[in-house]
Design an enzyme around this catalytic site. Structure first.
Site, PDB file in Angstrom:
ATOM      1  N   ASP A  79       0.795  -1.204  -0.188  1.00  0.00           N
ATOM      2  CA  ASP A  79      -0.108   0.149  -0.116  1.00  0.00           C
ATOM      3  C   ASP A  79       0.972   1.401   0.065  1.00  0.00           C
ATOM      4  O   ASP A  79       0.312   2.340  -0.208  1.00  0.00           O
ATOM      5  CB  ASP A  79      -0.721  -0.044   1.312  1.00  0.00           C
ATOM      6  CG  ASP A  79      -2.363  -0.796   1.078  1.00  0.00           C
ATOM      7  OD1 ASP A  79      -2.720  -0.797  -0.030  1.00  0.00           O
ATOM      8  OD2 ASP A  79      -2.700  -1.377   2.110  1.00  0.00           O
TER       9      ASP A  79
HETATM   10  C1  BGC Z   1       0.626   1.159   6.255  1.00  0.00           C
HETATM   11  C2  BGC Z   1       0.255  -0.003   5.575  1.00  0.00           C
HETATM   12  C3  BGC Z   1      -1.077  -0.056   5.479  1.00  0.00           C
HETATM   13  C4  BGC Z   1      -1.816   1.240   4.860  1.00  0.00           C
HETATM   14  C5  BGC Z   1      -3.462   1.117   4.926  1.00  0.00           C
HETATM   15  C6  BGC Z   1       0.088   2.382   5.755  1.00  0.00           C
HETATM   16  O1  BGC Z   1       0.235   3.410   6.689  1.00  0.00           O
HETATM   17  O2  BGC Z   1       2.142   1.495   6.164  1.00  0.00           O
HETATM   18  O3  BGC Z   1       0.808  -1.274   5.952  1.00  0.00           O
HETATM   19  O4  BGC Z   1      -1.420  -1.088   4.370  1.00  0.00           O
HETATM   20  O5  BGC Z   1      -1.391   2.212   5.600  1.00  0.00           O
HETATM   21  O6  BGC Z   1      -4.019   2.129   4.229  1.00  0.00           O
HETATM   22  C1  NOJ Z   2      -1.472  -3.894   5.480  1.00  0.00           C
HETATM   23  C2  NOJ Z   2      -2.735  -3.704   4.585  1.00  0.00           C
HETATM   24  O1  NOJ Z   2      -3.743  -4.444   5.398  1.00  0.00           O
HETATM   25  C3  NOJ Z   2      -2.426  -4.771   3.369  1.00  0.00           C
HETATM   26  O2  NOJ Z   2      -3.529  -4.759   2.751  1.00  0.00           O
HETATM   27  C4  NOJ Z   2      -1.002  -4.425   2.685  1.00  0.00           C
HETATM   28  O3  NOJ Z   2      -1.080  -5.377   1.683  1.00  0.00           O
HETATM   29  C5  NOJ Z   2      -0.115  -4.548   3.707  1.00  0.00           C
HETATM   30  N1  NOJ Z   2      -0.157  -3.547   4.860  1.00  0.00           N
HETATM   31  C6  NOJ Z   2       1.394  -3.909   3.186  1.00  0.00           C
HETATM   32  O4  NOJ Z   2       1.273  -2.663   2.737  1.00  0.00           O
END
Ligand code: BGC
Ligand code: NOJ
Length: 815
Positions: free
Chosen positions: A487
């Site tokens: 993400d």
């Molecule tokens: C996090 C990710 C997460 C995303 C969700 C980010 O700040 O680092 O792990 O998936 O937010 O929106």
């Molecule tokens: C947490 C999110 O829930 C997941 O959808 C994503 O793939 C990982 N972070 C990596 O960014």
């Protein structure tokens, strides 16, 4: 250093000191009524949706930590001393303390001043209430006069509004107290048909429903005025902060034990039967009262608890393994499937790190959660798949999240994460492999929940693949959109505004940012859909999906092989990301995992080369980091990934979710030692001994362990709600132990560490039971050389489907 120990027989983790490095939490509830509970009784409850139907308050990031919970206070009326038998919030030093987190229940026991208290917290199956069963014993040799006070702070339903809209909320709070039950009824007068209630099995000496009265001016939960003086104020909340507290007095003879049951519940009345008398504004209690009366009976409580435990025994019996590794057994048999159930239910909404406000159910997340859940509860998996697919868009794209209460796509976050739709194919394929229930493919499912838009689910899957194929970039690789699995890899976002969301801000048009990860994922999905199409008699579709997969593999080999590993992406301008050409972020873990999993280079050495690079550059004693070297400054063309300090989260943390992909890839190339070595590095049970470094719960996976370049290398964060749970269960059980559900049978294809003499397992699959025994007499990390099914030798490693009710002996010998 340890803060407790595992009790595998009872399937519990036993915490023996209350001051754990962080609150170590557990989950209550298995269906609609949920809560988190810490080892010191902190936490909160909700009905279905942690944002829109929050029942009690909790203060995140509070000082002291873990503030707000299911508190009981005891007061020795002889001396006037009072304490919390769960240690928090009074923090009185207890003579004995023990918290047992079990599967969907928590029991906290303690002793102080010769009074023993034991509170069992659980949510009975199929009920919308939680039980606190308190047992108080007088261990003195003189009588004890004890006051018991309960305490919960009600949330005014919408947790977001509750935490911000004070100008309104300080005036809306309403309660009723009737028949010893405290009802929280804010907004019931108008559009809500639901109330919360807090009941007690004993006659009350008093009660409080206004927080300020119970606590007293300028006091905290550690010294409520009512408890200090030993008497409730019988307050009725008008506005401010509705609260629930019962006061019960117990006279205990030496050696005597008394049981007090508290119920915290949620109740919804039919709109036309809300009031009694009609039109009065008074809650009609006729429907809820019998439920309360039943659950206040100790015998009902005991039976409800037994049923809960049995349901877990049955869920966990789908797969049981017995390997030479105790940490693997414990995780694979108990805690990892448990965490999979919790992540399936909660998605990423409620934990110590997820406030229940910000995020609904993730489309990508929920599909992956299915991978670790479907074998335990196929019926619930089927329903979830249909809910998820109903939020897919007609383009094949998907809302990134949906709200569990409304099941509607979440407009705040929208769509455009180009990997999302492909995960639906993997989720459905996992369901089909597990159940053989092809009827799901013909279910009519709408797009974006719109009336008259339904097509068969199978068409949704076609559109998922089409979505990728319609969006290819200059190298023939999939366009990344807002981001892919990662993400934080926001290649089109170019954000330079402080505080702006990387995931929702308007993206810059016109670029060709491509994702190698989506390319690998596409191959996996296309191969699955080809198998599905074939079984539907659509040979033409099947071969076109296979051809598309092959073409994509060709694009990866041609444009994404960096010489010693797979590149991660191409940015907006067409520059490589995750390449030796880069100064920072030269190698990423995700493409090494997913490309090998999709089968690329397994035959020609490219796969082992990539995996050797992972070992050389990314592996640490605490797990495999996401990338190396970490980004040391903000890269506007990369987005959030470079916003984290080096070594944390997506910027080179050990992002545990990705580690099992490498384990699976290692198993695919036949390297069982490496696969299990990686498994062991992040196994929380194996890390129990270094709890002071790891800091999160030793019984569940955390999303992230700080990476090599972080000052706190080895420290875990974001425990519980992570795709790590599903993928690690898949890696250990399906790839290392090699027991995999497939469309036409059960695959037995273990890739073990050389030193293992073998293992045994029991797998229930399509109504038959497979008793599996694998031997490794030569002590090699090889493959199955010989397979006996029911004593008969068979070719290959696919055990054909047995008739329902059959028990099949499967013996495999590794060579
Ligand atoms: C996090 C990710 C997460 C995303 C969700 C980010 O700040 O680092 O792990 O998936 O937010 O929106
Ligand atoms: C947490 C999110 O829930 C997941 O959808 C994503 O793939 C990982 N972070 C990596 O960014």
């Amino acid at each position: 250093m340890r803060y407790g120990h595992f009790d595998d027989t009872r399937r519990e983790y036993v915490i023996t000191r209350p001051d754990t490095p962080l609150p170590w939490i557990n989950y209550l509830g298995t269906d609609a009524f949920f809560g988190i509970i810490s080892n010191t009784a902190g936490g909160y409850s909700c009905y279905r949706d942690a944002r829109l139907r929050r029942i009690t308050r909790y203060r995140y990031n509070s000082v002291p930590p873990d503030s707000g919970g299911r508190y009981v206070y005891l007061r020795d009326n002889g001396s006037g001393q009072y304490w919390s038998p769960s240690w928090q919030p009074t923090q009185r030093k207890l003579d004995h303390y023990e918290c047992r987190h079990g599967l969907s229940y928590t029991q906290i026991a303690s002793a102080y001043l010769g009074v023993r208290a034991e509170t069992l917290y659980f949510v009975p199956l199929d009920e919308t209430l939680e039980i606190w069963r308190l047992r108080v014993s007088n261990e003195r040799d003189t009588p004890a006069d004890i006051s018991v006070f309960s305490s919960v702070e009600f949330c005014l339903w919408d947790a977001q509004d509750d935490a911000t809209n004070f100008q309104r909320n300080y005036s809306t709070g309403e309660v009723e107290v009737a028949g010893g039950v405290i009802y929280h009824k804010t907004e019931y007068r108008e559009r809500r048909d639901h109330v919360a209630y807090f009941a007690c099995s004993e006659p009350l000496a008093g009660f409080d429903t206004q927080r300020a009265a119970f606590l007293g001016a300028y006091r905290g939960w550690d010294r409520p005025a009512a408890v200090e003086r030993g008497e409730s104020f019988n307050s009725i909340a008008h506005g401010w902060s509705p609260h629930g507290s019962h006061h019960v007095r117990l006279s205990l003879a030496p050696g005597e034990t008394r049981e007090v049951v508290f119920l915290l519940g949620y109740w919804e009345n039919p709109r036309d039967q809300k009031f009694d008398p009609p039109g009065s504004g008074v809650i009609n209690k006729a429907l809820v009262r019998p439920v309360i009366d039943r659950w206040l009976q100790p015998a009902t409580v005991a039976e409800g608890f037994d049923r809960l435990r049995e349901s877990w025994t049955s869920l966990l019996s789908t797969l049981r393994v017995d390997t030479p590794d105790g940490d693997a057994n414990r995780m694979a048999n108990i805690w990892n499937p448990y965490q999979c159930v919790v992540t399936f239910e909660m998605s990423r909404s409620v934990s110590l790190f997820e406030s229940g406000i910000g995020r609904g159910m993730g489309f990508r997340d929920s599909n992956q959660d299915l991978l670790g859940f479907v074998h335990m509860a196929p019926g619930r998996s089927r329903a979830r798949i249909l809910d998820l697919a109903s939020t897919q868009l007609a383009t094949g794209g998907a809302y990134h999240q949906f709200q569990p209460l409304t099941k509607r796509g979440n407009n705040d976050i929208g769509s455009g994460f180009n990997d999302d739709p492909l995960w639906l194919v993997l989720g459905v394929a996992a369901y089909l492999k597990e159940t053989g229930d092809a009827s799901i493919l013909d279910e009519p499912v709408p797009y974006d929940n719109a009336e008259d838009s339904a097509t068969a689910l199978y068409v949704h899957l076609e559109r998922s693949l089409r979505y990728t194929l319609d969006r290819l970039g200059p190298h023939g690789l999939p366009l990344i959109g807002r981001a892919d699995w990662n993400d934080c890899l926001n290649l089109n976002c170019f954000s330079d505004t402080p505080g702006e969301s990387f995931q929702t801000t308007v993206n810059k048009d016109g670029g060709g940012a491509e994702s190698v990860f989506i390319a690998g994922l596409f191959i996996l999905a296309a191969k699955d859909l080809a198998e599905i199409a074939e079984r539907r008699g659509l040979a033409g579709d099947a071969s076109s999906y296979r051809a598309a997969a092959e073409k994509m593999a060709g694009s990866i080999v041609e444009h994404a092989w960096d010489g010693a590993w797979f590149r991660r992406a191409y940015d907006y301008f067409g520059n490589a990301v995750g390449s030796s050409e880069n100064a920072e972020g030269q190698i990423f873990v995700e493409p090494q995992g997913i490309c090998v999993m999709s089968g690329i280079g397994v035959q020609n050495g490219m796969a082992t080369r990539a995996l050797d690079s992972v070992r050389e550059h990314l592996a640490t004693a605490h797990g495999i980091v996401l990338l190396r070297p970490a980004y040391t400054r903000y890269h506007v063309e990369l987005g959030e990934i470079s916003s984290y300090p080096p070594g944390y989260k997506e910027n080179a943390g050990v992002f545990c979710h990705t580690n099992p992909w490498v384990m699976i890839a290692e198993a695919m190339v036949g390297r069982g030692d490496a696969a299990f070595d990686y498994y062991k590095r992040i196994n929380p049970s194996a890390r129990e001994e270094i709890a002071e470094i790891h800091r999160c719960e030793p019984y569940v996976y955390a999303q992230m362990i700080a990476g090599k370049e972080a000052p706190t290398h080895g420290e875990a964060k974001n425990s519980w709600l992570t795709g790590t749970a599903a993928w690690n269960l898949v890696a250990i059980t399906q790839w290392i132990l090699g027991i995999r559900a497939e469309f036409d049978g059960l695959r037995i294809d273990p890739v073990l560490p050389a030193e293992w003499p073998g293992f045994t397992a029991t797998r229930r699959f399509r109504d038959a039971t497979y008793e599996i025994s694998v031997r490794n007499p030569a002590g090699v990390s090889g493959r199955v050389g010989h397979l006996l099914v029911g004593g008969e030798s068979i070719a290959g490693t696919l055990v054909p489907l047995a008739p329902p009710g059959a028990t099949v002996n499967v013996e495999a010998v590794i060579r």
